[in-house]
Write an enzyme that holds these catalytic residues in place. Sequence first.
Site, PDB file in Angstrom:
ATOM      1  N   ASP A 157      88.419  -1.164  80.124  1.00  0.00           N
ATOM      2  CA  ASP A 157      87.407  -0.565  79.564  1.00  0.00           C
ATOM      3  C   ASP A 157      87.081  -1.888  79.277  1.00  0.00           C
ATOM      4  O   ASP A 157      87.512  -3.577  79.091  1.00  0.00           O
ATOM      5  CB  ASP A 157      87.610  -0.474  78.102  1.00  0.00           C
ATOM      6  CG  ASP A 157      87.282   0.032  77.548  1.00  0.00           C
ATOM      7  OD1 ASP A 157      87.303   1.699  77.055  1.00  0.00           O
ATOM      8  OD2 ASP A 157      85.952  -0.559  76.777  1.00  0.00           O
ATOM      9  N   ASN A 214      87.917  10.980  73.087  1.00  0.00           N
ATOM     10  CA  ASN A 214      86.978  11.640  71.949  1.00  0.00           C
ATOM     11  C   ASN A 214      86.301  12.272  72.475  1.00  0.00           C
ATOM     12  O   ASN A 214      85.189  11.979  73.826  1.00  0.00           O
ATOM     13  CB  ASN A 214      86.317  10.184  71.573  1.00  0.00           C
ATOM     14  CG  ASN A 214      87.016   8.852  71.467  1.00  0.00           C
ATOM     15  OD1 ASN A 214      88.262   8.962  70.791  1.00  0.00           O
ATOM     16  ND2 ASN A 214      86.732   7.423  72.039  1.00  0.00           N
ATOM     17  N   GLY A 251      83.524  11.170  68.811  1.00  0.00           N
ATOM     18  CA  GLY A 251      83.025   9.397  68.227  1.00  0.00           C
ATOM     19  C   GLY A 251      82.855   9.283  70.197  1.00  0.00           C
ATOM     20  O   GLY A 251      83.321   8.201  70.265  1.00  0.00           O
ATOM     21  N   GLN A 252      82.781  10.428  70.419  1.00  0.00           N
ATOM     22  CA  GLN A 252      82.223   9.838  72.783  1.00  0.00           C
ATOM     23  C   GLN A 252      80.910   9.151  72.621  1.00  0.00           C
ATOM     24  O   GLN A 252      80.068   9.676  71.977  1.00  0.00           O
ATOM     25  CB  GLN A 252      82.110  11.756  73.050  1.00  0.00           C
ATOM     26  CG  GLN A 252      82.240  11.515  74.650  1.00  0.00           C
ATOM     27  CD  GLN A 252      82.411  12.931  75.446  1.00  0.00           C
ATOM     28  OE1 GLN A 252      82.436  13.650  74.616  1.00  0.00           O
ATOM     29  NE2 GLN A 252      82.359  12.507  76.647  1.00  0.00           N
ATOM     30  N   SER A 253      81.512   8.320  73.603  1.00  0.00           N
ATOM     31  CA  SER A 253      80.048   7.987  73.451  1.00  0.00           C
ATOM     32  C   SER A 253      79.245   8.234  74.913  1.00  0.00           C
ATOM     33  O   SER A 253      77.927   7.663  74.930  1.00  0.00           O
ATOM     34  CB  SER A 253      79.679   6.462  73.392  1.00  0.00           C
ATOM     35  OG  SER A 253      80.387   5.695  73.659  1.00  0.00           O
ATOM     36  N   HIS A 289      86.699  11.797  79.311  1.00  0.00           N
ATOM     37  CA  HIS A 289      87.380  10.008  79.578  1.00  0.00           C
ATOM     38  C   HIS A 289      88.757   9.968  78.952  1.00  0.00           C
ATOM     39  O   HIS A 289      88.714  11.056  77.674  1.00  0.00           O
ATOM     40  CB  HIS A 289      86.780   9.052  79.866  1.00  0.00           C
ATOM     41  CG  HIS A 289      85.888   8.694  78.774  1.00  0.00           C
ATOM     42  ND1 HIS A 289      85.227   9.169  78.253  1.00  0.00           N
ATOM     43  CD2 HIS A 289      85.795   7.935  77.164  1.00  0.00           C
ATOM     44  CE1 HIS A 289      84.036   9.242  77.633  1.00  0.00           C
ATOM     45  NE2 HIS A 289      85.222   8.082  77.000  1.00  0.00           N
ATOM     46  N   HIS A 337      91.258   7.179  76.983  1.00  0.00           N
ATOM     47  CA  HIS A 337      91.493   5.792  76.466  1.00  0.00           C
ATOM     48  C   HIS A 337      93.088   5.650  76.768  1.00  0.00           C
ATOM     49  O   HIS A 337      93.872   6.636  76.198  1.00  0.00           O
ATOM     50  CB  HIS A 337      90.968   5.550  75.917  1.00  0.00           C
ATOM     51  CG  HIS A 337      89.582   6.048  75.095  1.00  0.00           C
ATOM     52  ND1 HIS A 337      89.115   4.257  75.686  1.00  0.00           N
ATOM     53  CD2 HIS A 337      89.002   6.737  75.084  1.00  0.00           C
ATOM     54  CE1 HIS A 337      87.142   5.039  74.862  1.00  0.00           C
ATOM     55  NE2 HIS A 337      87.171   6.343  74.654  1.00  0.00           N
TER      56      HIS A 337
HETATM   57  P1  5GP Z   1      83.776   6.883  73.884  1.00  0.00           P
HETATM   58  O1  5GP Z   1      83.418   6.101  72.974  1.00  0.00           O
HETATM   59  O2  5GP Z   1      83.112   8.217  75.173  1.00  0.00           O
HETATM   60  O3  5GP Z   1      85.493   7.418  74.168  1.00  0.00           O
HETATM   61  O4  5GP Z   1      83.972   5.699  75.055  1.00  0.00           O
HETATM   62  C1  5GP Z   1      83.134   5.159  76.190  1.00  0.00           C
HETATM   63  C2  5GP Z   1      84.543   3.835  76.550  1.00  0.00           C
HETATM   64  O5  5GP Z   1      83.666   3.230  77.702  1.00  0.00           O
HETATM   65  C3  5GP Z   1      84.171   3.076  75.341  1.00  0.00           C
HETATM   66  O6  5GP Z   1      85.227   1.900  75.181  1.00  0.00           O
HETATM   67  C4  5GP Z   1      83.303   1.291  76.013  1.00  0.00           C
HETATM   68  O7  5GP Z   1      83.874   0.283  75.628  1.00  0.00           O
HETATM   69  C5  5GP Z   1      83.544   1.391  77.319  1.00  0.00           C
HETATM   70  N1  5GP Z   1      82.550   1.312  78.700  1.00  0.00           N
HETATM   71  C6  5GP Z   1      81.218   1.437  77.878  1.00  0.00           C
HETATM   72  N2  5GP Z   1      80.696   1.135  79.136  1.00  0.00           N
HETATM   73  C7  5GP Z   1      81.236   0.723  80.087  1.00  0.00           C
HETATM   74  C8  5GP Z   1      80.954  -0.593  81.743  1.00  0.00           C
HETATM   75  O8  5GP Z   1      79.913  -0.185  81.548  1.00  0.00           O
HETATM   76  N3  5GP Z   1      81.802  -0.428  81.998  1.00  0.00           N
HETATM   77  C9  5GP Z   1      83.198  -0.310  81.435  1.00  0.00           C
HETATM   78  N4  5GP Z   1      84.159  -0.835  81.780  1.00  0.00           N
HETATM   79  N5  5GP Z   1      83.357   0.693  80.683  1.00  0.00           N
HETATM   80  C10 5GP Z   1      82.720   0.223  79.258  1.00  0.00           C
END
Ligand code: 5GP
Length: 112
Positions: free
Chosen positions: A29, A85, A91-93, A98, A100
């Site tokens: 990450d 998430n 909290g999914q962005s 994916h 974690h």
């Molecule tokens: P979410 O918030 O959707 O559960 O997790 C998305 C994750 O992707 C976040 O922890 C964020 O730090 C990671 N992330 C976002 N953009 C990038 C990227 O360009 N490269 C990597 N390695 N991780 C990313």
Amino acid sequence: MDCLFCSIISGEIPSSKVYEDDLIYVFKDIDPQAPVHLLIIPKLHIDSLDEVEEEHRELLSHILLKVKDLAKEFNLEKGYRLVANTKEEGGQSVAHLHFHLLGGRSMQWPPG
Ligand code: 5GP
Ligand code: ZN
């Protein structure tokens, strides 16, 4: 389709790759929330856990069965946390399924 994680899988966007096979891609990450913070993603684009279907059974098993190998590789013998998430309130962005894998410190409960 414009998807950040699909671009990482294709190599268009660089990432710190940890593991790759026919079905999945694992990388670090970019904004780690623990000493070990890996993202495990299917190569197949699926928006979230809320979109998985019966046809993805093998893929999901493959992901879950890989977790302990990764934990071993990263010396997480004391324990770790797997998080998916899901959608807005989860909290999914990034809208590409994916998981974690977090470890290397004590986790708190409940999460924020
Ligand atoms: P979410 O918030 O959707 O559960 O997790 C998305 C994750 O992707 C976040 O922890 C964020 O730090 C990671 N992330 C976002 N953009 C990038 C990227 O360009 N490269 C990597 N390695 N991780 C990313
Ligand atoms: Zn994608």
